[in-house]
Scaffold this motif. Structure first.
Motif, PDB file in Angstrom:
ATOM      1  N   ALA A  45     -82.146   0.488  22.768  1.00 31.72           N
ATOM      2  CA  ALA A  45     -81.769   1.284  21.601  1.00 31.72           C
ATOM      3  C   ALA A  45     -82.956   2.115  21.113  1.00 31.72           C
ATOM      4  O   ALA A  45     -84.106   1.750  21.296  1.00 31.72           O
ATOM      5  N   SER A  46     -82.630   3.204  20.454  1.00 31.48           N
ATOM      6  CA  SER A  46     -83.654   4.055  19.866  1.00 31.48           C
ATOM      7  C   SER A  46     -84.211   3.383  18.616  1.00 31.48           C
ATOM      8  O   SER A  46     -83.628   2.437  18.088  1.00 31.48           O
ATOM      9  N   ALA A  47     -85.324   3.902  18.138  1.00 34.50           N
ATOM     10  CA  ALA A  47     -85.911   3.378  16.902  1.00 34.50           C
ATOM     11  C   ALA A  47     -84.913   3.532  15.750  1.00 34.50           C
ATOM     12  O   ALA A  47     -84.802   2.657  14.895  1.00 34.50           O
ATOM     13  N   PHE A  48     -84.193   4.641  15.714  1.00 33.14           N
ATOM     14  CA  PHE A  48     -83.189   4.839  14.669  1.00 33.14           C
ATOM     15  C   PHE A  48     -82.105   3.770  14.744  1.00 33.14           C
ATOM     16  O   PHE A  48     -81.721   3.189  13.740  1.00 33.14           O
ATOM     17  N   ALA A  49     -81.609   3.503  15.947  1.00 30.63           N
ATOM     18  CA  ALA A  49     -80.545   2.516  16.104  1.00 30.63           C
ATOM     19  C   ALA A  49     -81.022   1.119  15.701  1.00 30.63           C
ATOM     20  O   ALA A  49     -80.264   0.352  15.107  1.00 30.63           O
ATOM     21  N   LEU A  50     -82.264   0.800  16.002  1.00 32.38           N
ATOM     22  CA  LEU A  50     -82.792  -0.512  15.644  1.00 32.38           C
ATOM     23  C   LEU A  50     -82.922  -0.687  14.133  1.00 32.38           C
ATOM     24  O   LEU A  50     -82.747  -1.777  13.614  1.00 32.38           O
ATOM     25  N   GLY A  51     -83.236   0.386  13.418  1.00 36.42           N
ATOM     26  CA  GLY A  51     -83.424   0.290  11.970  1.00 36.42           C
ATOM     27  C   GLY A  51     -82.231   0.753  11.157  1.00 36.42           C
ATOM     28  O   GLY A  51     -82.266   0.733   9.933  1.00 36.42           O
TER      29      GLY A  51
END
Length: 84
Positions: A45-51
């Motif tokens: 997952a992207s950093a956005f998806a993780l957060g």
């Protein structure tokens, strides 16, 4: 297949203690740990998806970035004014 793994001293000590408590070999415990780790889905997952779950959860001042320069300038002017 034989693989060498370098562990920090505290981790090696914990591993040896656990193996002794359970009556298992280090190789057996490491095989089980790697099997469990590799059974998990890979994180791609992207950093956005993780957060995404925490974005917007915390409220605060809306204009922190917009007014930062003005606030710094006000503090600077107050500080300089006191010296005069």
């Amino acid at each position: 297949m034989t693989t060498t793994v370098k562990l920090p001293d505290p981790l090696e000590k914990s591993l040896r203690q656990r193996c002794a408590q359970e009556g298992r070999s280090i190789s057996e415990v490491m095989r089980d740990a790697l099997t469990a780790y590799l059974a998990q889905p890979a994180v791609t997952a992207s950093a956005f998806a993780l957060g995404e779950g925490v974005f917007g959860r915390f409220a605060g001042k809306d204009d922190l970035a917009e007014t930062h320069k003005i606030q710094v300038l006000d503090v600077w002017e107050d500080k300089q004014g006191r010296r005069s």
